[in-house]
Write an enzyme that holds these catalytic residues in place. Structure first.
Site, PDB file in Angstrom:
ATOM      1  N   SER A   1     -39.680   7.466 -20.102  1.00 54.98           N
ATOM      2  CA  SER A   1     -40.787   6.591 -20.512  1.00 54.98           C
ATOM      3  C   SER A   1     -41.892   6.567 -19.451  1.00 54.98           C
ATOM      4  O   SER A   1     -43.071   6.547 -19.783  1.00 54.98           O
ATOM      5  CB  SER A   1     -40.304   5.181 -20.843  1.00 54.98           C
TER       6      SER A   1
ATOM      7  N   GLN B   1     -31.175   7.507 -22.854  1.00 50.56           N
ATOM      8  CA  GLN B   1     -31.860   8.212 -21.751  1.00 50.56           C
ATOM      9  C   GLN B   1     -32.220   7.197 -20.676  1.00 50.56           C
ATOM     10  O   GLN B   1     -32.001   5.992 -20.814  1.00 50.56           O
ATOM     11  CB  GLN B   1     -33.114   8.940 -22.250  1.00 50.56           C
ATOM     12  N   GLY B   2     -32.788   7.716 -19.583  1.00 44.95           N
ATOM     13  CA  GLY B   2     -33.306   6.828 -18.535  1.00 44.95           C
ATOM     14  C   GLY B   2     -32.228   5.976 -17.876  1.00 44.95           C
ATOM     15  O   GLY B   2     -31.083   6.403 -17.703  1.00 44.95           O
ATOM     16  N   ILE B   3     -32.591   4.753 -17.528  1.00 48.58           N
ATOM     17  CA  ILE B   3     -31.713   3.861 -16.753  1.00 48.58           C
ATOM     18  C   ILE B   3     -30.435   3.534 -17.546  1.00 48.58           C
ATOM     19  O   ILE B   3     -29.336   3.506 -16.987  1.00 48.58           O
ATOM     20  CB  ILE B   3     -32.473   2.561 -16.388  1.00 48.58           C
TER      21      ILE B   3
ATOM     22  N   ASP C   1     -30.589  -0.383 -33.289  1.00 51.38           N
ATOM     23  CA  ASP C   1     -31.976  -0.791 -33.050  1.00 51.38           C
ATOM     24  C   ASP C   1     -31.904  -2.275 -32.704  1.00 51.38           C
ATOM     25  O   ASP C   1     -31.579  -3.108 -33.561  1.00 51.38           O
ATOM     26  CB  ASP C   1     -32.800  -0.568 -34.325  1.00 51.38           C
TER      27      ASP C   1
ATOM     28  N   TYR D   1     -46.276  -6.978 -20.985  1.00 55.91           N
ATOM     29  CA  TYR D   1     -45.041  -6.552 -20.321  1.00 55.91           C
ATOM     30  C   TYR D   1     -44.605  -7.583 -19.281  1.00 55.91           C
ATOM     31  O   TYR D   1     -43.465  -8.049 -19.289  1.00 55.91           O
ATOM     32  CB  TYR D   1     -45.269  -5.188 -19.654  1.00 55.91           C
TER      33      TYR D   1
ATOM     34  N   ARG E   1     -47.722   2.925  -5.038  1.00 53.36           N
ATOM     35  CA  ARG E   1     -47.362   1.511  -5.055  1.00 53.36           C
ATOM     36  C   ARG E   1     -45.926   1.276  -4.584  1.00 53.36           C
ATOM     37  O   ARG E   1     -45.479   0.147  -4.481  1.00 53.36           O
ATOM     38  CB  ARG E   1     -47.628   0.888  -6.433  1.00 53.36           C
TER      39      ARG E   1
END
Ligand code: NAD
Length: 245
Positions: free
Chosen positions: A184, A15-17, A54, A147, A205
């Site tokens: 996410s 999913q996502g990017i 994983d 992060y 932002r």
């Protein structure tokens, strides 16, 4: 077809990017091997090979690298956002952020590098793209201690690989997106005390007044994995909608 004849492995492609980029690379003619920890999320990636991986499993990385053979490209997309300032994090959070965001990436680069060197010996080039963030050594953000530190390490890892293997045709660059509308990010918004305000704050932002879409990010990865970027290595490439202007 900007990626014709290239074999490229992507992590976190469910999913996502990662998913959008796997699809963009396949559309440019690459043979894509899309991997994710979650087999269900890999469904529906038509015309793309898939494998469960994983990235925190060191043995699984070695096994997959042996199975797929020499690669022309690697997109290390997997990563986790830990939310918290220094006084909010414990050693477990810190270790997990570094394990997933940095150590796993190092292991995957190390596992596929011999094959990439072989390919670069034949074609002249092979390319690695490592997922960092604008929140890293580039810019500090509130509540992003583990992060930001781990994504800064990604940039350091990227530059070190680029420096060591530049003469053998390996290019290695880091990708530093701004705030991207992905599952996410939606999860972080939903988990906040005031989701409506949290979404407004994320948009505020971004000077362009909107979140990035995954389609805003994928073209940079396609470029970095294509021969169009043949003179580009060791860079932290910002696609941040002007945050760091
Ligand atoms: P996302 O949550 O939409 O997707 C993450 C994917 O990673 C999921 O498919 C999940 O199953 C997979 N995954 C989780 N743990 C894994 C593991 N151990 N091994 C393999 N796959 C695993 O995420 P996204 O927002 O697209 O983020 C992808 C990357 O981009 C991350 O490294 C993130 O730090 C980075 N990034 C995101 C943003 C943003 O605003 N969304 C900004 C900058 C950088």
């Amino acid at each position: 077809m900007r990626l014709k004849d290239k074999v490229i492995l992507v992590t976190a492609a469910g999913q996502g990017i990662g998913r959008a980029t796997a699809q963009a690379m396949a559309a440019e003619g690459a043979r894509v091997i899309a991997t994710d920890i979650n087999a269900d999320l890999l469904k529906g990636l038509d015309g793309i090979e898939t494998a469960v991986l994983d990235v925190t499993d060191a043995e699984a990385i070695k096994a997959l690298a042996a199975k797929v053979g020499p690669l022309d490209g690697l997109f290390n997309c997997a990563g986790v956002v830990h939310n918290g300032a220094l006084l909010d994090i414990d050693d477990k959070d810190w270790d997990f952020a570094f394990s997933l965001n940095v150590t796993a990436m190092m292991r995957l680069c190390r596992a596929v590098l011999p094959g990439m060197l072989e390919r670069a010996g034949q074609t002249g080039t092979a390319s690695i793209v490592n997922m960092a963030s604008m929140a890293s050594s580039i810019k500090g953000f509130a509540n992003r201690t583990a992060y930001g530190a781990s994504k800064a390490a990604v940039i350091g890892l990227t530059k070190a690989i680029a420096a060591d293997y530049v003469k053998q045709g390996i290019r290695c660059n880091a990708l530093c997106p701004g705030t991207v509308d992905t599952p996410s990010l939606r999860g972080r918004i939903a988990a906040s005390a005031d989701p409506v305000q949290a979404e407004k704050d994320f948009i505020a932002r971004q000077p362009m007044g909107r979140l990035a879409t995954v389609e805003d990010i994928a073209p940079m990865v396609v470029y970095l994995l294509s021969d169009e970027s043949r003179f580009v290595s060791g860079q932290a490439m910002l696609v941040d909608g002007g945050v760091t202007i």
